[in-house]
Structures are given as structure tokens and as C-alpha cells.
Design a protein around this motif. Structure first.
Motif, PDB file in Angstrom:
ATOM      1  N   HIS A 122       0.824  -1.214   0.000  1.00  0.00           N
ATOM      2  CA  HIS A 122       0.000   0.000   0.000  1.00  0.00           C
ATOM      3  C   HIS A 122       0.858   1.264   0.000  1.00  0.00           C
ATOM      4  CE1 HIS A 122      -3.441   2.567   0.838  1.00  0.00           C
ATOM      5  NE2 HIS A 122      -2.817   3.060   1.895  1.00  0.00           N
ATOM      6  N   TYR A 123       2.038   1.181   0.655  1.00  0.00           N
ATOM      7  CA  TYR A 123       2.907   2.357   0.767  1.00  0.00           C
ATOM      8  C   TYR A 123       4.148   2.261  -0.133  1.00  0.00           C
ATOM      9  CZ  TYR A 123       0.215   3.788   4.864  1.00  0.00           C
ATOM     10  OH  TYR A 123      -0.787   4.193   5.705  1.00  0.00           O
ATOM     11  N   TYR A 125       4.791   3.268  -3.064  1.00  0.00           N
ATOM     12  CA  TYR A 125       5.134   4.441  -3.860  1.00  0.00           C
ATOM     13  C   TYR A 125       5.336   5.690  -3.001  1.00  0.00           C
ATOM     14  CZ  TYR A 125       3.642   1.450  -7.701  1.00  0.00           C
ATOM     15  OH  TYR A 125       3.525   0.410  -8.583  1.00  0.00           O
ATOM     16  N   SER A 183      -8.147   6.773   2.407  1.00  0.00           N
ATOM     17  CA  SER A 183      -8.039   5.658   1.473  1.00  0.00           C
ATOM     18  C   SER A 183      -7.390   6.099   0.170  1.00  0.00           C
ATOM     19  CB  SER A 183      -9.431   5.085   1.182  1.00  0.00           C
ATOM     20  OG  SER A 183     -10.219   6.041   0.489  1.00  0.00           O
ATOM     21  N   GLU A 184      -7.065   5.128  -0.677  1.00  0.00           N
ATOM     22  CA  GLU A 184      -6.475   5.434  -1.972  1.00  0.00           C
ATOM     23  C   GLU A 184      -7.458   6.232  -2.827  1.00  0.00           C
ATOM     24  OE1 GLU A 184      -5.063   1.924  -3.855  1.00  0.00           O
ATOM     25  OE2 GLU A 184      -3.721   1.365  -2.216  1.00  0.00           O
ATOM     26  N   ASN A 185      -8.736   5.873  -2.770  1.00  0.00           N
ATOM     27  CA  ASN A 185      -9.735   6.613  -3.540  1.00  0.00           C
ATOM     28  C   ASN A 185      -9.860   8.051  -3.058  1.00  0.00           C
ATOM     29  OD1 ASN A 185     -10.375   4.436  -5.186  1.00  0.00           O
ATOM     30  ND2 ASN A 185     -11.966   3.681  -3.796  1.00  0.00           N
ATOM     31  N   LEU A 187      -7.490   9.858  -1.812  1.00  0.00           N
ATOM     32  CA  LEU A 187      -6.317  10.609  -2.252  1.00  0.00           C
ATOM     33  C   LEU A 187      -6.423  11.048  -3.709  1.00  0.00           C
ATOM     34  CD1 LEU A 187      -3.532   8.511  -0.497  1.00  0.00           C
ATOM     35  CD2 LEU A 187      -4.200  10.859   0.040  1.00  0.00           C
ATOM     36  N   LYS A 188      -7.284  10.389  -4.487  1.00  0.00           N
ATOM     37  CA  LYS A 188      -7.503  10.783  -5.878  1.00  0.00           C
ATOM     38  C   LYS A 188      -8.489  11.940  -5.997  1.00  0.00           C
ATOM     39  CE  LYS A 188      -6.726   6.022  -7.429  1.00  0.00           C
ATOM     40  NZ  LYS A 188      -7.357   4.821  -8.044  1.00  0.00           N
ATOM     41  N   PRO A 197      -0.836   9.656   2.537  1.00  0.00           N
ATOM     42  CA  PRO A 197      -1.202   8.319   3.032  1.00  0.00           C
ATOM     43  C   PRO A 197      -0.906   8.190   4.523  1.00  0.00           C
ATOM     44  CG  PRO A 197      -0.021   8.155   0.952  1.00  0.00           C
ATOM     45  CD  PRO A 197       0.047   9.605   1.365  1.00  0.00           C
TER      46      PRO A 197
END
Length: 669
Positions: A122-123, A125, A183-185, A187-188, A197
Motif C-alpha cells: 500500500h505504501y 510508492y 483511502s487510496e480513492n 487521495l484521488k 497516506p
């Protein structure tokens, strides 16, 4: 004679010399190499000295974040609802990480190996220097494990932070909301451009709507570390700025009553002050435990709530979109009176009527019905006839004016808009034309009509307030500045504050009819009558399937029970909307709302009584005319200022009806 070697072999003198050209070439190559080496040394030692000094310092100095405590939440009277507690989180320093250590780390932190690997992916990048949160709220034995392996596992680090502590048993969970790791979503989403993150953000309710105010600003601490990455000293510290505390509009006492009456049921309840739009209580059932979200959410708990067919994560007070049933008849009454179509309309109800070749039934044979007893009777036949007389365009016009089919603009995420059907809506949504027979069903709040409890609360209380409609909100107005208020209105758009013209005569007719729903023996909510309280409202029994059978044992086919009630009947101080899914008759929801209204009135009476006791205990000013300074029987002079009430609610008990105004005057807001 040529020279010979030991074996008498001859050779030329030219073989003893290196060609001048080759020698020159070798010299040039050596000089070039030396030049490159000297240039590199110059770049490292002279030109890049400052840069490498900083890099070396970075290896020696680490910036440790100091997380800002999140702002606390209080009720309208300053009683604590949501607090913070100290928690320890374990982080992984990837610069020190060794793959061979992962099994030991997983065992010591009680993490499944696949979960640990998922966190690393998950981390993957994220910048290498950024610590990875492995586990939040670690236990004392896990802290002991990290300390015991201080030298063996240099990649593990701990950080103390403040974590959310919510009320137990999901108390006010849908209003308050919860926090969680971004969440990843998320962050978009441009909304979270300044987040990273691992950040903890508001995910629902007030926590999400007011996240920018509640989250505060993180600080940092510069520490000196050794070659193993362990802290050996401190250099400086930038303190964190705590988030701002917020005072919510809800009344803890009223919220407790609302939670109790909805226990074990499926639906939503909202209580609101129509004068200000302040939400006094909000409940949705079934509920969830926001404390589960405050730390890393377990997969089993998440799967349990997302697969629950009763949708515990839905705030049914603002998100349920269901047919409002007979509560819509108040809006029909308004439309009929304002259009001068209902004043002289009289219908004989024999259990239903036929329109466009189809028989539309009524639950009873009400006999002769006019506009004054149509609401207490909740006579479907009367409102079928009125709907046919008005037409769908007029009905939709008044529905939109009072906010049906539109968001109220409440400052909570996810509000549903509902549906106010019309020919234009059907053409756009279903690519079909409107049929006249559909208007008949709309007249009793069925068909395609859909509303949420908060929409109905605002609509009916606005009508009872003489046409003044207020935007509901969950945080006290003095807690946020005008700029933030403007941002909220843009983020959660709705109908906001507005006013429609209602004649005084029509206003009195509607509100008196609503009072007779609970106070007259013919009213559909007569069992919810409150002695000594001017309690008014309207029931709604909304079918969930066509052609239901009374007394059926299948709960899923039972109608939804609605009720919207208020006190007093005109210019109310409180409105309560209740949706009980599959609760059968609207009278059942009326009994629930009556308990909330009674608790509100009793509290207001108690406050007023305490105020009178305080006023009586105060020393009285002397009677200046008699000159007797100590005469206790003397009355205060006209110039003496009376003690002001604690607030507007204490000035007049909620149960006391507003005096009727002359009919030529407009109703007060």
C-alpha cells in the motif's frame, strides 16, 4: 653483426623502444583520467559541500511528527460527547528495514503475514523516508516486544497520539460520524490534495463535514539518531496546534430519549427547532460502533455491516427515500387552500372512488368529508378527488416550494434529494409520458413520490410556521465564521432559507386540522395525545408493495409508518419526524414522536420553573414612593429591569399555543 640471445637468436634494436605516438597517447589518457578525478573531487569537496553536509545532517537528524489532537464535540449545553485518548502507534522505518525481519515483526505485533505485506504494498510508492503505520493502538505487550527488540529490530518505532473516543452503543453515530485512515480513492479526490497516506480524516457525519476545523495542524520534533536509527538526543520542537472544539446543536437529554424510542426498530428520527434549523436530535437504526473505525477496522466487522440488509451505515434521517404516505396530505391541503380548490370541496367517502376506470380504495367509510376533517380522518377518497381537481402540475409546484424532491442543505454528507414526480421528471427519468391516473396516487403520497424524514420535518414545520423554511444544521451557528458557513452551503447545497406566502386563514385551517389529528377522537393519532400539550401532526401509512394484505405475517410487506409532529401547532418550537420501516400504521410512529415531544416540553417547563424560582429568590428593589428600603412587600418600580430569561425557550413553555392573530395579518415567522 646483430646481437644474439642465449639461444643465439637475433633481434632488432627497434624492438627495445616504444613508439613516440603510443607514448604520447598513453600520457594524454593518464592526464585525462587525473583531470576527471580532480574534477570529481572538486565537485564533491567544494561545489557540493553544502548539499552533502545537509544529507549527512539528515542521516543524523530525523523529523518526528507530533500529531495534533482532534477537536472535541459537545452538545448544545456544553456536555462532552466525543473525546480523545492517548494511544501508541507502531511505525516501520523502511530505510532500516530488512526483509528477514518481517516474520518476527508480524509475530510480535500479532499481525497476519499477508496483512503486513499488504501494508507494505500500500505504501510502496510513498517516499522512502516516510514511516509506515503498521498498527494503531498497540497493546502493552506489543510495546514490550518493541522495547525488548530495540537493537534487533531498528526499523520499528512508536509514536504516541490522540485517538477518538466515541459514545458507546452507536449513540448519535450517524450524526457525529467517525474518523479513519485516508483511502487510496480519497487521495484521488481533489478535496484531499493536501493529505498524505496514513492521515486520519473525518469519514461521515459532522466528523467529515467539519474535518478542516476539527483536525488541527500537526507539529514536529527534530531528534538526533545514531547509525542504527535510534534516537540519542533532541534538537528542537514545533508544537502541534489542536483542532477546534465544536458545540453541536443536539440536546443530550432529547437525544437519549430519541435513541431509546427507536431501539430495536428500523428507521430514522429527526427533531429540529423550526425557528433556527438547529437539529435537536437525530437517530438512525440500525446503528454501528464508530469506535471500531477509530483504529484500523477489522475485516470481519466491515463485512458484517456492509452485508447487513438493514443498512446500518445509512443515515436514514437524511438518506432514506421512501413514499411519505399520508404525511403528504398536509402539502395537498396547502395546495388546495392556496388555489381556492379545497374550501368548498365536500366528498362522500364510501371506502374509495373510481378514477379513469380504476377503483382507488380508502381504509374506511368516512361519510361526508370536507377540508376541516379530511386531515384528521386522513381520508384517501377526499385527497384522490382533490388531486384530480388540482392536477399534477399544481401538486408538483407546491411540493417543490416546500422542498420535496430537493435537498434541504443540511450540513451532513450524503443527503438524498427524494422525488417530487411530475410530467417533466417522468419524461427525463423514465422516458415516458405522464398518465392522469398517476396523479391520484401522488395525492396521498404514494406512486413515485419519495421523501426523507428531514425533508418532511422541514416542509411541515415550515407550513406550520406560516411559510418560513429554514436550512437544518448540526453545529451551533456561533461556532463557525461566515467564510466557513459559505463554504458549507456550497459543499452541501439545498433549498436553504426561504419563505412562501400563506394566507392567515389557510394557515389556521391547516394547523388546526393537524392538531385534531392528535387531539380529536376522530384523529388517526388520537392514541398519541399529550395532555396539556398543544401537540399537532400528521400520520402516514405508506405501502411498500402494491395490494398488501392487512394482518399479513410477512413483516417485509408491512407498510412504513410515518409521523411528523410539532408543538405548539402554530410557530412550533420543535418538530419531530419519525420513519419506522414496516412499522405498519402511522399511529405507531406518532407514539414514538410523542415521547420526544413530551421530553422536550417537560424540560422547557422545568427550565421555566427554575427561572421563576431564581427570580423569586433575588432581592427586590425598594419601593421608592414609600421610602421603606427594607419593606419586603414593596413592589419594584417601573424603572427596575426584570431578570432576562436564560433563553427564548425558557421565556415561554413550548406547550403554550401562540395567540391567534387577526385574520387580516400575516402569520409570524
Amino acid at each position: 653483426m646483430l646481437p644474439t640471445d642465449a639461444n643465439n637468436q637475433t633481434f632488432s634494436r627497434r624492438d627495445e623502444k616504444i613508439a613516440p605516438g603510443k607514448l604520447a597517447a598513453a600520457q594524454y589518457v593518464i592526464a585525462a583520467i587525473l583531470l576527471v578525478l580532480f574534477a570529481g573531487l572538486w565537485r564533491l569537496q567544494i561545489l557540493g559541500a553544502d548539499n552533502y553536509r545537509l544529507l549527512a545532517e539528515a542521516n543524523r537528524v530525523r523529523k518526528v511528527p507530533i500529531l495534533a489532537p482532534r477537536g472535541r464535540l459537545f452538545d448544545r449545553e456544553g456536555r462532552l460527547l466525543v473525546d480523545n485518548y492517548s494511544s501508541v502507534t507502531c511505525f516501520l522505518l523502511r530505510e532500516q528495514m530488512r526483509d528477514a525481519d518481517l516474520p518476527l515483526i508480524a509475530e510480535g505485533l500479532h499481525l497476519p503475514m499477508d496483512q503486513l505485506q499488504y501494508i507494505l504494498r500500500h505504501y510502496q510508492y510513498a517516499p522512502k523516508y516516510q514511516p509506515i503505520p503498521l498498527k494503531q493502538d498497540i497493546t502493552p505487550d506489543e510495546q514490550a516486544f518493541i522495547s525488548a527488540h530495540f537493537n534487533e529490530l531498528p526499523e520499528l518505532e512508536t509514536l504516541e497520539e490522540q485517538r477518538r473516543l466515541y459514545p458507546r452503543d452507536g449513540f448519535a453515530a450517524h450524526l457525529i460520524g467517525y474518523v479513519g485512515e485516508i483511502s487510496e480513492n480519497d487521495l484521488k479526490n481533489p478535496k484531499y490534495d493536501f493529505y498524505e497516506p496514513g492521515d486520519v480524516v473525518g469519514k461521515f457525519g459532522v466528523e467529515e463535514a467539519y474535518d478542516a476545523i476539527l483536525r488541527g495542524t500537526d507539529g514536529s520534533r527534530d531528534v538526533i539518531v545514531n547509525s542504527h536509527g535510534r534516537e540519542i538526543g533532541k534538537l528542537g520542537e514545533e508544537l502541534a496546534v489542536p483542532g477546534k472544539d465544536l458545540k453541536l446543536t443536539i440536546d443530550l437529554d432529547l437525544q437519549m430519549v430519541a435513541e431509546k424510542v427507536m431501539e430495536g426498530k428500523n428507521g430514522g428520527l429527526v427533531a429540529m427547532d423550526p425557528h433556527t434549523g438547529e437539529i435537536l436530535a437525530m437517530v438512525s437504526r440500525p446503528t454501528f460502533d464508530p469506535n471500531q473505525f477509530a483504529v484500523r477496522l477489522s475485516r470481519s466487522y466491515w463485512n458484517g455491516i456492509v452485508t447487513d440488509t438493514n443498512h446500518p451505515l445509512m443515515n436514514k434521517a437524511i438518506q432514506a427515500q421512501l413514499a411519505p404516505g399520508s404525511t403528504f396530505k398536509v402539502i395537498m391541503t396547502l395546495a388546495g387552500l392556496q388555489e381556492n380548490a379545497a374550501q368548498d370541496l365536500r366528498v362522500v367517502c364510501n371506502g374509495g372512488a373510481t378514477f379513469y376506470g380504476h377503483f382507488f380504495g380508502c381504509d374506511r367509510h368516512h361519510g361526508s368529508v370536507d377540508i376541516r376533517n379530511a386531515l384528521p380522518y386522513s381520508c384517501d377518497t377526499y385527497y384522490y378527488t382533490l388531486a384530480n381537481k388540482l392536477g399534477i402540475d399544481t401538486i408538483a409546484k407546491y411540493g417543490h416550494e416546500v422542498g420535496i424532491g430537493q435537498k434541504t442543505g443540511v450540513d451532513l454528507p450524503g443527503e438524498a434529494s427524494g422525488i417530487m414526480p411530475s410530467p417533466e421528471w417522468k419524461l427525463k427519468a423514465q422516458r415516458d409520458k405522464w398518465y392522469a391516473g398517476e396523479t391520484i396516487s401522488v395525492g396521498i403520497g404514494q406512486g413515485a413520490t419519495q421523501a426523507s424524514p428531514i425533508q418532511l420535518a422541514r416542509a411541515l414545520s415550515g407550513i406550520a410556521s406560516g411559510g418560513v423554511f429554514i436550512r437544518p444544521h448540526s453545529v451551533m451557528a456561533d461556532q463557525i465564521d461566515p467564510q466557513m458557513q459559505q463554504a458549507l452551503e456550497e459543499t452541501y447545497p439545498g433549498t436553504g432559507k426561504k419563505r412562501i406566502e400563506i394566507s392567515t386563514e389557510n394557515w389556521e385551517t391547516i394547523t388546526d386540522a393537524m392538531a385534531n389529528v392528535t387531539q380529536s377522537s376522530i384523529g388517526t393519532a388520537a392514541e398519541a395525545h399529550l395532555e396539556g400539550i398543544d401537540f399537532a401532526g400528521k400520520t402516514g401509512t405508506a405501502d411498500v408493495i402494491s395490494g398488501r394484505k392487512k394482518g399479513t405475517a410477512d413483516k417485509a410487506t408491512l407498510p412504513n409508518a410515518w409521523f411528523v409532529g410539532m408543538t405548539p401547532r402554530r410557530n412550533p418550537d420543535i418538530v419531530v419526524a419519525v420513519l419506522w420501516e414496516h412499522g405498519y400504521w402511522g399511529n405507531n410512529s406518532a407514539k414514538l414522536a410523542a415521547q420526544v415531544v413530551n421530553a422536550f416540553v417537560e424540560k422547557q417547563r422545568k427550565k421555566a420553573g427554575n427561572l421563576r424560582l431564581v427570580q423569586a429568590a433575588l432581592p427586590q428593589p425598594p419601593n421608592q414612593d414609600s421610602g421603606a428600603k427594607d419593606d419586603k412587600s414593596a413592589q419594584p418600580s417601573a424603572s427596575a429591569k426584570p431578570v432576562a430569561p436564560a433563553d427564548k425557550d425558557a421565556a415561554r413553555p413550548a406547550s403554550q399555543p401562540v395567540a391567534l392573530k387577526p385574520k387580516e395579518q400575516k402569520p409570524a415567522a
